[in-house]
Design a protein around this motif. Structure first.
Motif, PDB file in Angstrom:
ATOM      1  N   GLU A 149      -6.055  -4.960  -8.070  1.00  0.00           N
ATOM      2  CA  GLU A 149      -5.175  -6.018  -8.569  1.00  0.00           C
ATOM      3  C   GLU A 149      -4.340  -5.527  -9.752  1.00  0.00           C
ATOM      4  OE1 GLU A 149      -5.377 -10.723  -9.859  1.00  0.00           O
ATOM      5  OE2 GLU A 149      -7.211  -9.639  -9.320  1.00  0.00           O
ATOM      6  N   GLU A 150      -4.983  -4.737 -10.634  1.00  0.00           N
ATOM      7  CA  GLU A 150      -4.259  -4.194 -11.784  1.00  0.00           C
ATOM      8  C   GLU A 150      -3.138  -3.269 -11.334  1.00  0.00           C
ATOM      9  OE1 GLU A 150      -5.066  -1.326 -15.701  1.00  0.00           O
ATOM     10  OE2 GLU A 150      -6.748  -2.042 -14.466  1.00  0.00           O
ATOM     11  N   HIS A 151      -3.426  -2.399 -10.378  1.00  0.00           N
ATOM     12  CA  HIS A 151      -2.408  -1.472  -9.879  1.00  0.00           C
ATOM     13  C   HIS A 151      -1.263  -2.214  -9.209  1.00  0.00           C
ATOM     14  CE1 HIS A 151      -4.510   2.179 -10.867  1.00  0.00           C
ATOM     15  NE2 HIS A 151      -5.591   1.794 -10.185  1.00  0.00           N
ATOM     16  N   THR A 169       1.675   6.412  -7.056  1.00  0.00           N
ATOM     17  CA  THR A 169       0.542   7.181  -7.597  1.00  0.00           C
ATOM     18  C   THR A 169       0.497   8.608  -7.056  1.00  0.00           C
ATOM     19  OG1 THR A 169      -0.906   6.320  -5.850  1.00  0.00           O
ATOM     20  CG2 THR A 169      -0.837   5.102  -7.937  1.00  0.00           C
ATOM     21  N   ASN A 170       1.454   8.940  -6.172  1.00  0.00           N
ATOM     22  CA  ASN A 170       1.518  10.280  -5.591  1.00  0.00           C
ATOM     23  C   ASN A 170       0.219  10.647  -4.873  1.00  0.00           C
ATOM     24  OD1 ASN A 170       2.886  12.664  -4.985  1.00  0.00           O
ATOM     25  ND2 ASN A 170       2.066  13.742  -6.764  1.00  0.00           N
ATOM     26  N   ARG A 171      -0.302   9.702  -4.102  1.00  0.00           N
ATOM     27  CA  ARG A 171      -1.522   9.921  -3.316  1.00  0.00           C
ATOM     28  C   ARG A 171      -1.217   9.626  -1.855  1.00  0.00           C
ATOM     29  NH1 ARG A 171      -6.373   6.600  -5.967  1.00  0.00           N
ATOM     30  NH2 ARG A 171      -7.591   7.946  -4.575  1.00  0.00           N
ATOM     31  N   LYS A 172      -1.893  10.345  -0.976  1.00  0.00           N
ATOM     32  CA  LYS A 172      -1.734  10.054   0.444  1.00  0.00           C
ATOM     33  C   LYS A 172      -2.201   8.632   0.730  1.00  0.00           C
ATOM     34  CE  LYS A 172      -2.303  14.758   2.237  1.00  0.00           C
ATOM     35  NZ  LYS A 172      -3.114  15.631   3.107  1.00  0.00           N
ATOM     36  N   LEU A 208       0.827  -1.210   0.000  1.00  0.00           N
ATOM     37  CA  LEU A 208       0.000   0.000   0.000  1.00  0.00           C
ATOM     38  C   LEU A 208       0.856   1.252   0.000  1.00  0.00           C
ATOM     39  CD1 LEU A 208      -3.022  -0.537   2.444  1.00  0.00           C
ATOM     40  CD2 LEU A 208      -3.099  -0.112  -0.013  1.00  0.00           C
ATOM     41  N   ARG A 209       1.880   1.255   0.842  1.00  0.00           N
ATOM     42  CA  ARG A 209       2.747   2.423   0.921  1.00  0.00           C
ATOM     43  C   ARG A 209       3.482   2.660  -0.399  1.00  0.00           C
ATOM     44  NH1 ARG A 209       6.665   2.272   5.877  1.00  0.00           N
ATOM     45  NH2 ARG A 209       7.403   0.452   4.720  1.00  0.00           N
ATOM     46  N   ALA A 210       3.974   1.573  -1.019  1.00  0.00           N
ATOM     47  CA  ALA A 210       4.654   1.701  -2.306  1.00  0.00           C
ATOM     48  C   ALA A 210       3.690   2.205  -3.387  1.00  0.00           C
ATOM     49  CB  ALA A 210       5.254   0.355  -2.720  1.00  0.00           C
TER      50      ALA A 210
END
Length: 238
Positions: A228-230, A208-211, A201-203
């Protein structure tokens, strides 16, 4: 350091500054300290109201009339960034409302010193019963007052930094449940443990440059659809 404790500490510092300003300035009878932003407005994270401390209740009215009518030595010092001195209030023509109230209280001389630091402005105002009672105060007490003001402004900076830290911790606590839910979804997709799921999740948050909290909310809201795609793209990029 909690918010309440920080506010008390800062207010105490302003009170000590006002008391020491009177004690270190021959001829002065009272002092007021204000803490504002650069425009004279309330400072975020500071004690409520622009009048931070006074050594006598009568001086509170003098500070209040200056904020209400935007006239007097404090607004003048804020605007110019320089000390403002009135040797004899009886002859003063710049601030009629301030002049009237000061004379009602028997005050005949005043001097206000502004000190700026990191978006905050602290003013120290001294008052005297005798005309010209503060002669030489700029040269005589100015350096010592500057040192005392710097200590209070440093305390203000630490207080505001602590408030930011508290808010960040509160935000983290509020987002923790949804992050845990998102980790559970990732664990189901990847057949992995909680620590690996959190690392993924952190990676993904960084990629994605999102919090992290915003990403977790999106995953939970969409019930894991698309994650899953991401995650596959993330694995392929490593």
């Amino acid at each position: 350091m909690d918010e309440r404790g920080g506010e008390i500490s800062l207010a105490r510092g302003c009170t000590e500054l006002a008391e020491r300003a009177v004690a270190s300035t021959p001829g002065s009878c009272a002092a007021a300290v204000t803490l504002t932003d650069a425009t004279g407005g309330p400072l975020a994270g500071a004690p409520e109201g622009p009048a931070a401390a006074v050594t006598h209740p009568d001086v509170s009215g003098l500070v209040a009339v200056q904020w209400e009518y935007e006239e007097g030595p404090v607004p003048g010092a804020l605007a110019s960034g320089e000390p403002v001195v009135a040797g004899d209030v009886l002859r003063e023509t710049r601030w009629p409302r301030f002049r009237a109230m000061a004379l009602q209280r028997g005050l005949r001389a005043c001097a206000t010193f502004p000190y700026r630091h990191d978006g905050a402005v602290l003013t120290v105002s001294l008052y005297a019963f005798r005309p010209e009672g503060l002669d030489g105060v700029v040269a005589g007490s100015g350096p010592q007052l500057a040192e005392l003001a710097a200590a209070v402004l440093g305390r203000d900076r630490r207080y505001r930094d602590a408030l930011v830290e508290v808010e960040q911790l509160n935000s983290a606590l509020r987002s923790r449940p949804v992050v845990d839910q998102a980790c559970g979804i990732v664990m189901g997709h990847e057949r992995c443990g909680p620590e690996e799921a959190f690392d993924l999740l952190r990676a993904l948050s960084q990629r994605t440059n999102r919090k992290l909290s915003e990403l977790a909310e999106a995953i939970v809201r969409n019930r894991g659809r698309g994650v899953e795609e991401h995650l596959g793209k993330l694995r392929n990029s490593r």
